[in-house]
Design a protein around this motif. Structure first.
Motif, PDB file in Angstrom:
ATOM      1  N   ARG A   1       0.827  -1.205   0.000  1.00 57.79           N
ATOM      2  CA  ARG A   1       0.000   0.000   0.000  1.00 57.79           C
ATOM      3  C   ARG A   1       0.862   1.256   0.000  1.00 57.79           C
ATOM      4  NH1 ARG A   1      -2.604  -2.204   4.423  1.00 57.79           N
ATOM      5  NH2 ARG A   1      -1.531  -0.622   5.610  1.00 57.79           N
ATOM      6  N   GLY A   2       2.056   1.171   0.577  1.00 54.98           N
ATOM      7  CA  GLY A   2       2.922   2.344   0.669  1.00 54.98           C
ATOM      8  C   GLY A   2       3.900   2.375  -0.485  1.00 54.98           C
ATOM      9  N   LYS A   3       5.191   2.635  -0.180  1.00 54.83           N
ATOM     10  CA  LYS A   3       6.211   2.593  -1.230  1.00 54.83           C
ATOM     11  C   LYS A   3       6.399   1.140  -1.626  1.00 54.83           C
ATOM     12  CE  LYS A   3      10.804   4.022  -2.546  1.00 54.83           C
ATOM     13  NZ  LYS A   3      12.056   4.674  -2.174  1.00 54.83           N
ATOM     14  N   LYS A   4       6.118   0.827  -2.865  1.00 56.93           N
ATOM     15  CA  LYS A   4       6.034  -0.555  -3.317  1.00 56.93           C
ATOM     16  C   LYS A   4       7.324  -1.311  -3.035  1.00 56.93           C
ATOM     17  CE  LYS A   4       4.814  -3.231  -7.423  1.00 56.93           C
ATOM     18  NZ  LYS A   4       3.726  -3.989  -6.777  1.00 56.93           N
ATOM     19  N   LEU A   5       7.167  -2.521  -2.524  1.00 51.63           N
ATOM     20  CA  LEU A   5       8.316  -3.381  -2.291  1.00 51.63           C
ATOM     21  C   LEU A   5       8.937  -3.780  -3.625  1.00 51.63           C
ATOM     22  CD1 LEU A   5       6.756  -5.790   0.338  1.00 51.63           C
ATOM     23  CD2 LEU A   5       8.668  -4.279   0.778  1.00 51.63           C
ATOM     24  N   SER A   6      10.247  -3.862  -3.639  1.00 52.68           N
ATOM     25  CA  SER A   6      10.893  -4.402  -4.830  1.00 52.68           C
ATOM     26  C   SER A   6      10.685  -5.909  -4.847  1.00 52.68           C
ATOM     27  CB  SER A   6      12.393  -4.082  -4.818  1.00 52.68           C
ATOM     28  OG  SER A   6      13.053  -4.879  -3.850  1.00 52.68           O
ATOM     29  N   ASN A   7      10.881  -6.497  -5.997  1.00 56.42           N
ATOM     30  CA  ASN A   7      10.725  -7.945  -6.104  1.00 56.42           C
ATOM     31  C   ASN A   7      11.759  -8.690  -5.267  1.00 56.42           C
ATOM     32  OD1 ASN A   7       8.504  -7.930  -7.883  1.00 56.42           O
ATOM     33  ND2 ASN A   7       9.858  -7.439  -9.587  1.00 56.42           N
ATOM     34  N   LEU A   8      12.943  -8.129  -5.122  1.00 53.46           N
ATOM     35  CA  LEU A   8      13.963  -8.741  -4.287  1.00 53.46           C
ATOM     36  C   LEU A   8      13.520  -8.755  -2.828  1.00 53.46           C
ATOM     37  CD1 LEU A   8      16.820  -9.980  -4.336  1.00 53.46           C
ATOM     38  CD2 LEU A   8      17.724  -7.692  -3.942  1.00 53.46           C
ATOM     39  N   GLU A   9      12.883  -7.676  -2.385  1.00 48.48           N
ATOM     40  CA  GLU A   9      12.367  -7.608  -1.012  1.00 48.48           C
ATOM     41  C   GLU A   9      11.232  -8.602  -0.796  1.00 48.48           C
ATOM     42  OE1 GLU A   9      13.346  -2.872  -0.268  1.00 48.48           O
ATOM     43  OE2 GLU A   9      11.501  -3.453  -1.269  1.00 48.48           O
ATOM     44  N   LEU A  10      10.334  -8.704  -1.774  1.00 46.47           N
ATOM     45  CA  LEU A  10       9.238  -9.674  -1.679  1.00 46.47           C
ATOM     46  C   LEU A  10       9.770 -11.102  -1.633  1.00 46.47           C
ATOM     47  CD1 LEU A  10       6.645  -8.201  -4.200  1.00 46.47           C
ATOM     48  CD2 LEU A  10       6.286  -8.537  -1.746  1.00 46.47           C
ATOM     49  N   LEU A  11      10.796 -11.371  -2.424  1.00 46.52           N
ATOM     50  CA  LEU A  11      11.351 -12.721  -2.491  1.00 46.52           C
ATOM     51  C   LEU A  11      11.976 -13.121  -1.159  1.00 46.52           C
ATOM     52  CD1 LEU A  11      12.009 -15.251  -4.133  1.00 46.52           C
ATOM     53  CD2 LEU A  11      14.093 -14.092  -4.917  1.00 46.52           C
ATOM     54  N   LYS A  12      12.678 -12.206  -0.521  1.00 45.50           N
ATOM     55  CA  LYS A  12      13.274 -12.521   0.784  1.00 45.50           C
ATOM     56  C   LYS A  12      12.187 -12.892   1.791  1.00 45.50           C
ATOM     57  CE  LYS A  12      15.764 -10.591   4.692  1.00 45.50           C
ATOM     58  NZ  LYS A  12      16.128  -9.361   5.412  1.00 45.50           N
ATOM     59  N   ASN A  13      11.145 -12.086   1.845  1.00 46.28           N
ATOM     60  CA  ASN A  13      10.042 -12.372   2.753  1.00 46.28           C
ATOM     61  C   ASN A  13       9.437 -13.747   2.447  1.00 46.28           C
ATOM     62  OD1 ASN A  13       7.678 -11.728   4.560  1.00 46.28           O
ATOM     63  ND2 ASN A  13       6.642 -11.898   2.589  1.00 46.28           N
TER      64      ASN A  13
END
Length: 708
Positions: free
Chosen positions: A239-251
């Motif tokens: 909803r805020g500053k969009k996560l990068s795909n690298l950040e999403l992948l780590k999660n």
């Protein structure tokens, strides 16, 4: 509806940690300005809804290993929380408070006062820091407990403590582009608060502090134990500053470690795998942000690694992240089980490693019989291998992007990677990176770089192939090289073969010549639009390579590539020796026998273009040749342009010509094409062919006419 809470209330008896699956601090100047303006413009008697703050209360098992925080939790009843959503705003808030505390302490009136004697309204500086920043454990005051921070193995936490909160004796601190954002945020608030204080005084700083702590309101939501915190993180943060795909992948990867059953991933293995994921991302973020002036894009790295690691497919858009998040690393691939045959010896070896048996059990179970067990389609080992590959690739990704003066690379490799970056490496960076993941000698690696550079120059810069020409083949080659399925020699051979269309062999000839047809048609279009060779996208690289060849022969580099390609309004770094506006008498005299179109070709052909060691105002290039060769001064005796005679090696070479006319332009143009032949291993059929490419073949026709 849940009651809104102020930051003053939120920070009361709470300790906040940013968990390992979270990204770092991502706010930049744009978000900081919005935050600042919200606080400054908020009326004193109004509240401002700041957003949702999602927290996960932590159990004893999680916080029992926290040394510096344990006393507050056990002795004073503080409650520990992970921040699931809202960490960007809370990080900004504590930095803001820290800067206010520093401003108070630095006031001349407070120079001799202790923190409990310094006040902002009714709040002492000590109380402000203990409420929002740090509490020291009495009576020794050795332990400093930060009310807000990161998991301790996160490099951002050390940076936050020592560079933002000014804790002393930091030692070495690892910096990433996330820590750069922390640093920039503090700088932003220091500058704006200083101006605000100078204009409005301390009473308005007090007002800002009250608005910050009492008027900004959050909707605080505590996530229960049975709620999927990782899915909540992905959903809320978008909803805020969009996560990068690298950040999403780590999660996602950390989330997946929680899904394996204990018979497949034991608790100690689960912890170890999670640590390996965090170590890999620490290394990746460090390498991507290692050059603070030019941080690397994390999604570019992730795409390239996907090409190196998985089977590349020629699809559009975000198919790589769809593959990673929707096909490969999914909960379904853990829940889905496959049958795996395991021998009882293998099974026993696993037991033995965990010291859960004795020799008698070895003799009973170690009979070599096979049995079938169910294992997840996506194994923990696959996750480990993948993150280890990301980690090892990151440093080489950095090196390929920043080779100049890089001590980790041999000089000859730095030279060729720099060339690839200057010419435009296009789709070859994954292949270049993989060359460092494979065991090979420098001579083999350099041979690959030379072949790639020649392929780019001949195929794309000269023969005008589309930028995607053969990209799938060499993307696949990167993966095949990583898996030892393809040799360097085979890749070089393919690069040379794919250039065959750029050459031809005339009938009854053994020689192979460069087919300049495509290049000539391209340059013809550029002449029609007014520029000729000047508008060729390979010109700067070509002229720089010619210049650097002179540097290798004579020493003393005089052209800086970064300045050479930097665009400056009303300035030029490549000069038309015979100018595009030849309104001076000297030029009219030298070219009076040629038609208008022919003069146009002289102006835009290759040999009339000269790289300058210092850019000049475009108006200065209209001077006569004799004046260009020497420095030019204005009426105040200030030098306003450097002469060819003390410029670049190319300038010095040109300055040795007594005159600049049609013959010298042709002569230098041929000389440059002869350099092209030697440098990129290609051959023109004869000088007449060269002149045709240069659009100067009419000079040969005129010679024939004169002979008749």
């Amino acid at each position: 509806m849940q009651e809104l809470e102020s930051l003053q209330n939120i920070f009361k008896n709470r300790i906040f940690k940013i968990p390992d699956y979270q990204r770092g601090y991502a706010w930049t100047t744009r978000q900081l300005k919005d935050f600042w303006e919200d606080v400054v413009n908020l009326p004193h008697d109004r509240f401002h809804y700041t957003g949702l703050l999602s927290l996960k209360k932590l159990n004893r098992q999680t916080w029992s290993s926290w040394n510096d925080e344990k006393w507050l939790i056990e002795d004073r009843g503080y409650k520990p929380f992970h921040i699931v959503d809202g960490q960007q705003r809370l990080t900004t808030f504590v930095i803001f408070i820290q800067v206010i505390s520093e401003l108070l302490k630095e006031l001349p009136s407070n120079s001799e006062n202790k923190e409990d004697d310094i006040y902002l309204g009714s709040f002492s500086l000590k109380a402000i820091k203990e409420s929002y920043l740090v509490i020291e454990k009495p009576p020794q005051f050795i332990i400093k407990t930060y009310k807000f921070g990161y998991e301790t193995d996160n490099p951002s936490f050390k940076f936050l403590k020592h560079r933002i909160f000014l804790e002393r004796n930091s030692g070495s601190i690892q910096e990433t582009f996330y820590t750069l954002n922390l640093e920039n945020s503090k700088k932003f608030f220091k500058e704006n608060l200083a101006e605000f204080y100078n204009e409005y005084g301390l009473s308005e700083i007090e007002s800002l502090f009250k608005k910050l702590t009492q008027n900004l309101m959050f909707n605080v939501y505590e996530i229960s134990d049975d709620f999927d915190v990782f899915v909540a993180f992905e959903t809320m943060n978008n909803r805020g500053k969009k996560l990068s795909n690298l950040e999403l992948l780590k999660n996602r990867l950390i989330y997946l470690t929680t899904l394996y059953e204990e018979d497949e991933l034991k608790p100690d293995e689960r912890t170890s795998l999670r640590e390996k994921i965090n170590d890999a991302w620490k290394e990746v973020y460090y390498q991507l942000g290692r050059n603070k002036k030019y941080p690397l894009n994390d999604d570019d790295f992730l795409v390239a690694h996907w090409i190196m690691y998985f089977q590349y497919s020629r699809e559009k858009g975000d198919d790589y992240i769809r593959f990673l998040l929707e096909q490969k690393f999914t909960p379904q691939n853990i829940y889905a089980k496959t049958e795996v045959k395991v021998s009882s010896i293998q099974e026993f070896e696993e037991i033995k490693e965990n010291e859960e048996t004795d020799q008698e059990e070895v003799e009973t179970n170690g009979n070599g019989e096979e049995k079938t067990v169910l294992r997840s389609k996506l194994t923990p080992k696959e996750i480990e291998d993948y993150v280890n590959s990301l980690k090892s690739a990151a440093v080489h990704w950095y090196n390929t992007n920043h080779p100049v003066n890089n001590p980790d690379l041999p000089e000859i490799e730095r030279l060729w990677i720099d060339r690839l970056n200057r010419i435009g490496i296009i789709y070859f960076r994954p292949l270049v990176t993989v060359s460092y993941l494979s065991k090979m000698e420098t001579v083999d690696r350099v041979g690959l770089f030379q072949a790639i550079e020649r392929f780019i120059f001949v195929t794309f810069r000269l023969s005008r192939a589309f930028s995607t020409y053969r990209n799938s083949e060499f993307y696949r080659a990167a993966r095949q090289l990583r898996n030892n399925e393809l040799s360097i020699d085979t890749i070089i051979e393919r690069l040379n073969e794919r250039m065959n269309y750029c050459f031809y062999t005339p009938q009854e000839s053994e020689e192979t010549y460069f087919d300049y047809t495509y290049f000539q048609k391209f340059i013809e279009k550029k002449f029609k639009s007014g520029g000729g060779f000047y508008n060729w996208n390979g010109l700067r690289y070509f002229l720089y390579e010619y210049e650097m060849e002179k540097v290798r022969q004579r020493g003393s580099q005089k052209i800086d590539w970064k300045l050479f390609v930097k665009g400056e309004k009303d300035k030029i770094s490549i000069e038309h020796i015979y100018p595009q506006t030849p309104d001076k008498k000297c030029w009219k005299e030298s070219f009076r026998e040629y038609k208008k179109q022919e003069r146009h070709y002289f102006q835009g052909t290759l040999g009339n273009l000269l790289p300058l060691s210092q850019s000049i105002n475009s108006s200065l290039q209209n001077d006569c040749f004799v004046n260009k060769k020497n420095p030019k001064y204005n009426d105040r005796k200030d030098k306003i342009r450097q002469g060819y005679s003390d410029g670049s090696h190319s300038e010095i070479e040109v300055s040795n010509y007594p005159d600049w006319n049609a013959d010298t332009i042709l002569e230098r143009s041929i000389k440059l094409l002869e350099f092209m032949e030697k440098r990129w291993d290609l051959k023109f059929e004869d000088e007449r062919s060269m002149a045709e490419l240069l659009f100067l073949d009419f000079m040969y026709e005129e010679e024939i006419e004169e002979t008749k």
